[in-house]
Design an enzyme around this catalytic site. Structure first.
Site, PDB file in Angstrom:
ATOM      1  N   TYR A  34       7.998  -4.208   6.632  1.00 47.74           N
ATOM      2  CA  TYR A  34       7.340  -4.243   7.928  1.00 47.74           C
ATOM      3  C   TYR A  34       7.530  -5.614   8.587  1.00 47.74           C
ATOM      4  O   TYR A  34       8.278  -6.455   8.087  1.00 47.74           O
ATOM      5  CB  TYR A  34       5.881  -3.823   7.771  1.00 47.74           C
ATOM      6  CG  TYR A  34       5.754  -2.394   7.298  1.00 47.74           C
ATOM      7  CD1 TYR A  34       6.167  -1.333   8.111  1.00 47.74           C
ATOM      8  CD2 TYR A  34       5.283  -2.091   6.022  1.00 47.74           C
ATOM      9  CE1 TYR A  34       6.101  -0.023   7.675  1.00 47.74           C
ATOM     10  CE2 TYR A  34       5.209  -0.772   5.581  1.00 47.74           C
ATOM     11  CZ  TYR A  34       5.629   0.256   6.412  1.00 47.74           C
ATOM     12  OH  TYR A  34       5.572   1.565   5.985  1.00 47.74           O
ATOM     13  N   GLN A  92      -6.336  -4.584   5.302  1.00 43.72           N
ATOM     14  CA  GLN A  92      -4.923  -4.948   5.367  1.00 43.72           C
ATOM     15  C   GLN A  92      -4.459  -4.844   6.819  1.00 43.72           C
ATOM     16  O   GLN A  92      -4.396  -3.743   7.382  1.00 43.72           O
ATOM     17  CB  GLN A  92      -4.062  -4.040   4.487  1.00 43.72           C
ATOM     18  CG  GLN A  92      -2.588  -4.416   4.541  1.00 43.72           C
ATOM     19  CD  GLN A  92      -1.706  -3.541   3.683  1.00 43.72           C
ATOM     20  OE1 GLN A  92      -0.899  -4.016   2.905  1.00 43.72           O
ATOM     21  NE2 GLN A  92      -1.828  -2.229   3.831  1.00 43.72           N
ATOM     22  N   GLY A 109      -2.824   2.295  -7.230  1.00 42.01           N
ATOM     23  CA  GLY A 109      -2.554   3.030  -6.005  1.00 42.01           C
ATOM     24  C   GLY A 109      -2.704   4.524  -6.171  1.00 42.01           C
ATOM     25  O   GLY A 109      -3.804   5.075  -6.097  1.00 42.01           O
ATOM     26  N   ARG A 110      -1.576   5.202  -6.404  1.00 41.83           N
ATOM     27  CA  ARG A 110      -1.593   6.668  -6.477  1.00 41.83           C
ATOM     28  C   ARG A 110      -2.613   7.191  -7.484  1.00 41.83           C
ATOM     29  O   ARG A 110      -3.265   8.215  -7.248  1.00 41.83           O
ATOM     30  CB  ARG A 110      -0.196   7.169  -6.844  1.00 41.83           C
ATOM     31  CG  ARG A 110       0.850   6.973  -5.763  1.00 41.83           C
ATOM     32  CD  ARG A 110       2.258   7.095  -6.343  1.00 41.83           C
ATOM     33  NE  ARG A 110       2.550   5.990  -7.241  1.00 41.83           N
ATOM     34  CZ  ARG A 110       3.319   6.060  -8.317  1.00 41.83           C
ATOM     35  NH1 ARG A 110       3.884   7.220  -8.651  1.00 41.83           N
ATOM     36  NH2 ARG A 110       3.542   5.004  -9.067  1.00 41.83           N
TER      37      ARG A 110
END
Length: 391
Positions: free
Chosen positions: A196, A110, A358-359
């Protein structure tokens, strides 16, 4: 104590999928997550390689790396995050890629520029860059630094990018993509989400420019499409190129970037024409409605809309097997384990093509193996303190 009962395996998770020139063995991805264990020089070490290889070894079809900056000054938002902009970083990532491939996995990097969400504590005192000189709202929080969790740090005013700045940043993405190809990555994901830099151009609240990079949604996508075209030129036609999208920003989880499907369509079509092979979409939860009821009475997810508008594969992240959103977790809320069938329903409904974990995969390197065995009830809940170690 009674032996835990195995639950039915969600078969839809384990069908193969082709993305660009890469064949994936199943529909499970490790979502990109900032970890910040690469030191001041942004160089991943053997522990980072073990971290990714451990997830590949348990059968995860695709790994997305943590955000990896395209320059070590204005792009860098947090201390310890990796880069892919010099020879040492490239060589270190080659070792990570080799470890993942040896474990039977596939990995995409990424690429990331933080824009106005960068901070002088991580940029070497370089002023952040942004579409417009608008300071981000909210406190600056570094998920890897508990000393920032009390919110005492503020974002700083960025410098509005000149055309020279824009050209230089586009070139830095392209150069990082060339390094990614040489390092052996199976693809590239451009970080166009979470507030971002690329996302800042998409969003009219952060993009107030008076030039060709602002106007309607298509104009606000121009910068992203220039990045895509430049990166595609370095990767060639076979290496998959994905774009990350979200409505929210990490400094404002209530933010909305596109208010109607028509606005989103302009962005998606521009990106597709520029050369993306698919998308990675993040939301509070995988089925969170993308728009208000008056814009979409059926209340479908952002991933569903992106998939329908693009006709391309879509990876989706958001609360997979956990009861809380990422924002709630980072504020310290406990997560309860939930049935992966909730996320699999999105696959079965053809709303998404990949489920990005994810987590839950941070807390459970063997998430894929446990779910495949029907033992998801044995998954470990995520706690914020887990961010302090790389396991």
């Amino acid at each position: 104590m009674a032996e835990p009962v195995a639950m039915p395996v969600p078969e839809a998770l384990f069908a193969s999928l082709r993305v660009g020139g890469v064949e994936l063995p199943n529909r499970i991805a490790m979502a990109p997550m900032t970890r910040s264990f690469c030191g001041p020089q942004g160089v991943p070490d053997a522990a980072v390689a073990r971290y990714y290889a451990a997830r590949a070894a348990t059968g995860t079809g695709l790994l997305f790396t943590e955000g990896t900056v395209v320059d070590m000054a204005s792009a860098r938002g947090y201390r310890g995050v990796p880069g892919l902009c010099d020879d040492a970083q490239e060589a270190a990532w080659r070792a990570v890629v080799d470890a993942v491939h040896a474990a039977g996995g596939r990995i995409m990097v990424q690429l990331w520029h933080c824009g106005r969400l960068a901070h002088p504590r991580a940029t070497g005192d370089a002023q952040p860059l942004a579409p417009s000189a608008l300071t981000a709202s909210g406190p600056y929080i570094d998920a890897a630094d508990p000393g920032t969790f009390d919110g005492h740090l503020a974002y700083v005013e960025p410098r509005a990018m000149t055309q020279t700045d824009i050209d230089a940043v586009v070139a830095s993405f392209a150069q990082a993509a060339a390094r990614a190809r040489r390092a052996g990555f199976d693809g590239v994901l451009l970080h166009g989400a979470s507030g971002y830099l690329i996302h800042q151009f998409f969003n009219p609240d952060s993009n107030r420019r008076q030039d060709d990079y602002n106007g309607d949604a298509a104009a606000r996508a121009r910068f992203a499409c220039e990045v895509v075209a430049a990166v595609r030129g370095e990767l060639g036609g076979e290496v998959p190129l994905l774009m990350g999208l979200s409505q929210f920003a990490v400094n404002d989880f209530a933010a909305k970037t596109w208010h109607t499907p028509v606005e989103l369509a302009a962005t998606v079509q521009c990106l597709k024409a520029a050369g993306v092979d698919g998308f990675h979409v993040a939301a509070h939860r995988i089925d969170t409605p993308a728009f208000a009821v008056d814009a979409d009475p059926q209340q479908r997810s952002l991933a569903w809309h992106v998939r329908q508008l693009s006709g391309l594969p879509v990876s989706a992240a958001g609360g997979v097997t956990y009861s809380t959103s990422i924002g709630e977790s980072l504020m310290g809320a406990d997560s309860q384990v939930t049935d992966p069938a909730e996320a699999v329903a999105a696959l079965q409904a053809q709303a998404v093509d990949l489920i990005a974990v994810g987590r839950a995969m941070l807390a459970n390197p063997d998430w894929t193996a446990k779910v495949r065995a029907g033992r998801w009830r044995e998954l470990t809940p995520f706690r914020r303190e887990m961010l302090a170690s790389l396991v």
